[in-house]
Design an enzyme around this catalytic site. Structure first.
Site, mmCIF file in Angstrom:
data_model
loop_
_atom_site.group_PDB
_atom_site.id
_atom_site.type_symbol
_atom_site.label_atom_id
_atom_site.label_comp_id
_atom_site.label_asym_id
_atom_site.label_seq_id
_atom_site.Cartn_x
_atom_site.Cartn_y
_atom_site.Cartn_z
ATOM 1 N N TYR A 74 21.163 141.370 65.433
ATOM 2 C CA TYR A 74 20.681 141.290 66.812
ATOM 3 C C TYR A 74 21.696 140.573 67.687
ATOM 4 O O TYR A 74 22.121 139.465 67.380
ATOM 5 C CB TYR A 74 19.344 140.545 66.835
ATOM 6 C CG TYR A 74 18.732 140.399 68.206
ATOM 7 C CD1 TYR A 74 18.596 141.486 69.059
ATOM 8 C CD2 TYR A 74 18.260 139.164 68.637
ATOM 9 C CE1 TYR A 74 18.017 141.355 70.303
ATOM 10 C CE2 TYR A 74 17.663 139.010 69.880
ATOM 11 C CZ TYR A 74 17.552 140.115 70.717
ATOM 12 O OH TYR A 74 16.979 139.970 71.949
ATOM 13 N N ALA A 116 18.120 133.526 50.150
ATOM 14 C CA ALA A 116 17.617 134.806 50.642
ATOM 15 C C ALA A 116 16.487 135.284 49.749
ATOM 16 O O ALA A 116 16.483 135.048 48.543
ATOM 17 C CB ALA A 116 18.730 135.839 50.681
ATOM 18 N N TYR A 151 32.655 139.829 75.795
ATOM 19 C CA TYR A 151 32.979 141.194 75.391
ATOM 20 C C TYR A 151 33.640 141.960 76.525
ATOM 21 O O TYR A 151 33.228 141.862 77.682
ATOM 22 C CB TYR A 151 31.706 141.946 75.000
ATOM 23 C CG TYR A 151 31.054 141.479 73.730
ATOM 24 C CD1 TYR A 151 31.635 141.727 72.497
ATOM 25 C CD2 TYR A 151 29.838 140.813 73.769
ATOM 26 C CE1 TYR A 151 31.024 141.309 71.321
ATOM 27 C CE2 TYR A 151 29.213 140.397 72.602
ATOM 28 C CZ TYR A 151 29.812 140.646 71.384
ATOM 29 O OH TYR A 151 29.204 140.233 70.234
ATOM 30 N N TYR A 152 34.624 142.746 76.169
ATOM 31 C CA TYR A 152 35.224 143.715 77.084
ATOM 32 C C TYR A 152 35.170 145.058 76.344
ATOM 33 O O TYR A 152 36.172 145.565 75.853
ATOM 34 C CB TYR A 152 36.646 143.302 77.443
ATOM 35 C CG TYR A 152 36.685 141.993 78.189
ATOM 36 C CD1 TYR A 152 36.552 141.954 79.576
ATOM 37 C CD2 TYR A 152 36.793 140.782 77.512
ATOM 38 C CE1 TYR A 152 36.549 140.749 80.263
ATOM 39 C CE2 TYR A 152 36.791 139.571 78.189
ATOM 40 C CZ TYR A 152 36.671 139.560 79.560
ATOM 41 O OH TYR A 152 36.661 138.352 80.244
ATOM 42 N N ARG A 153 33.938 145.588 76.275
ATOM 43 C CA ARG A 153 33.703 146.797 75.488
ATOM 44 C C ARG A 153 32.942 147.859 76.270
ATOM 45 O O ARG A 153 32.716 148.957 75.751
ATOM 46 C CB ARG A 153 32.924 146.444 74.223
ATOM 47 C CG ARG A 153 31.491 146.082 74.470
ATOM 48 C CD ARG A 153 30.809 145.350 73.329
ATOM 49 N NE ARG A 153 30.891 145.969 72.018
ATOM 50 C CZ ARG A 153 30.411 145.380 70.918
ATOM 51 N NH1 ARG A 153 29.814 144.182 70.991
ATOM 52 N NH2 ARG A 153 30.504 145.982 69.752
ATOM 53 N N ALA A 177 31.057 144.472 62.504
ATOM 54 C CA ALA A 177 30.143 144.266 61.384
ATOM 55 C C ALA A 177 30.272 145.356 60.337
ATOM 56 O O ALA A 177 30.346 145.085 59.135
ATOM 57 C CB ALA A 177 28.705 144.199 61.908
ATOM 58 N N GLU A 178 30.302 146.614 60.784
ATOM 59 C CA GLU A 178 30.317 147.714 59.828
ATOM 60 C C GLU A 178 31.651 147.815 59.099
ATOM 61 O O GLU A 178 31.693 148.037 57.879
ATOM 62 C CB GLU A 178 29.997 149.030 60.550
ATOM 63 C CG GLU A 178 28.644 149.041 61.246
ATOM 64 C CD GLU A 178 28.663 148.432 62.647
ATOM 65 O OE1 GLU A 178 27.608 148.415 63.292
ATOM 66 O OE2 GLU A 178 29.743 147.986 63.098
ATOM 67 N N ALA A 236 30.019 135.988 57.576
ATOM 68 C CA ALA A 236 29.279 135.722 56.343
ATOM 69 C C ALA A 236 28.144 136.714 56.132
ATOM 70 O O ALA A 236 27.883 137.151 55.000
ATOM 71 C CB ALA A 236 28.737 134.295 56.362
ATOM 72 N N ASP A 255 27.965 139.839 57.153
ATOM 73 C CA ASP A 255 28.534 141.121 56.738
ATOM 74 C C ASP A 255 28.967 141.060 55.277
ATOM 75 O O ASP A 255 28.770 142.008 54.520
ATOM 76 C CB ASP A 255 29.735 141.480 57.614
ATOM 77 C CG ASP A 255 29.395 141.488 59.089
ATOM 78 O OD1 ASP A 255 28.237 141.812 59.432
ATOM 79 O OD2 ASP A 255 30.282 141.153 59.901
#
Length: 398
Positions: free
Chosen positions: A201, A270, A139-141, A53-54, A309, A311
């Site tokens: 979230y 929005a 996820y494999y984090r 995301a970042e 979208a 992000d």
């Protein structure tokens, strides 16, 4: 700036940190997307991409002409090398990404964009409504290099080296150290930049953290962090899933502290709540009397994939913020960036040129309401050059 530092014994000296417009801090991973529709158990092959995301926000801002820096940690492995190379190729400064020789780069497999709850709408920060079950995401984090981010490893001076620091609710879900880091970076202290926070979230991350004895509730952590920030993005569906709040007004009542709160409302558009200059600056007692409330509808989009979208919307709104544009124009720029992401298969769409975007943003409400975007629209000539051939076309009312 120097190449990537290695390992945990990273040099934390910050004698001369080059300033940028935006610093985005958080984990990115290599993502694997099935080559054809179907369950993860059934598809025969996967295409490799990047996701985070970042870093998505950083890439979007860099492509829009802003100076952006991504701060994170990756493993000393091929996946980490691929991530850093791809993100840097968009123009993002990756000089402060650390490499860890003992922890891997995270990866994940997905069938579609992850959403907060099942039976969702496509991320309508420029999208169209579509009812779908929660996507398969594996996820494999656990134990990743990024999960080891902490105040000791990420100097505050580096994270605060931009006009804006952008964080998300994903980072505090990764580990206790990551929660400590996000709290450290959202403390109000001299030198703090404008802090932007996208809720993002992720049910599975928080459930895993809570099950493993993290000791902290995801909803409580996210509410506390959001209240510490200056600009907050929240999906209307997310707010209901995480806090049981329904509607923009209820969300603003629960989050009176941010100077600006943006509530993303799916395909409808929005709503932004911006504190008026005569507000007391504390957020206490914030209500309709101290907020300017602005709603901007989302244009119609022929969605290719809903991933990224949200992000992209944040990147567009932040771009408008950096340029000092009115809130309504920031919302429209968010919608346009989201439309660029929605009309490509991966996370990152190429935004329209600033001239093209500014022309569209300046349309009156009637013409804005007739826009419809399809694949490739952002790559076509700007209106000043060849408006008649753009894929952002006006369509008659049905």
């Amino acid at each position: 700036m120097s190449p990537l530092p290695s390992g945990e014994a990273v040099d934390t000296a910050v004698d001369a940190v080059d300033a940028v417009d935006v610093v985005c801090l958080g984990e990115s991973m290599v993502t694997f997307v099935p080559s054809r529709p179907g369950r993860l158990a059934d598809v025969p092959s996967f295409a490799r991409g990047i996701g985070g995301a970042e870093s998505n926000v950083a890439c979007g801002l860099a492509r829009a002409g802003h100076s952006a820096r991504w701060i994170s940690r990756v493993g000393t492995d091929g996946f980490g090398e691929h991530l850093v190379r791809e993100i840097a190729a968009t123009g993002v400064d990756t000089a402060y990404v650390q490499r860890d020789p003992r922890r891997p780069t995270g990866i994940y497999f997905r069938t579609a964009g992850e959403r907060a709850v099942g039976s969702e709408t496509a991320d309508g920060d420029g999208g169209v409504a579509a009812s779908e079950p929660l996507a398969e995401v594996m996820y494999y984090r656990a134990g990743s290099a990024a999960a080891a981010m902490s105040p000791a490893l990420i100097p505050r001076e580096r994270a605060w080296s931009g006009r804006v620091l952008h964080l998300t609710g994903i980072t505090p879900a990764l580990s206790g150290d990551c929660r400590a880091l996000t709290r450290e970076l959202t403390v109000r202290a001299p030198g703090r930049p404008l802090v932007s926070f996208d809720l993002n979230y992720r049910v599975s991350l928080w459930r895993k953290e809570e099950d493993e004895g993290g000791g902290e509730s995801g909803p409580a952590v996210l509410l506390d962090l959001a209240r510490r920030c200056d600009l907050v993005f929240v999906g209307e569906d997310e707010a209901e899933a995480v806090w049981g709040l329904r509607g923009p007004e209820a969300i603003r009542a629960a989050l009176p502290e941010p100077e600006v709160l943006v509530v993303k409302q799916g395909g409808a558009g929005a709503t932004a709540y911006a504190r008026r200059p005569d507000g007391d600056g504390t957020g206490e007692g914030t209500d309709a009397a101290t907020d300017t409330v602005t709603f901007e509808p989302a244009p119609r989009v022929d969605v290719v994939a809903p991933v990224g979208a949200g992000d992209a919307f944040a990147a567009g709104f932040l771009s408008g913020t950096l340029r000092g544009l009115p809130v309504a124009e920031r919302l429209r720029h968010g919608h346009l960036m989201a439309a660029a992401a929605l009309t490509v298969p991966g996370d990152l769409g190429t935004p329209p040129s600033r001239e093209h975007a500014d022309h569209l943003v300046a349309l009156d409400a009637t013409r804005w309401g007739t826009l419809r975007f399809g694949p490739g629209w952002a790559d076509l000539p700007s209106p000043a050059e060849k408006w008649a051939e753009t894929a952002a076309v006006e369509v008659p009312d049905s």
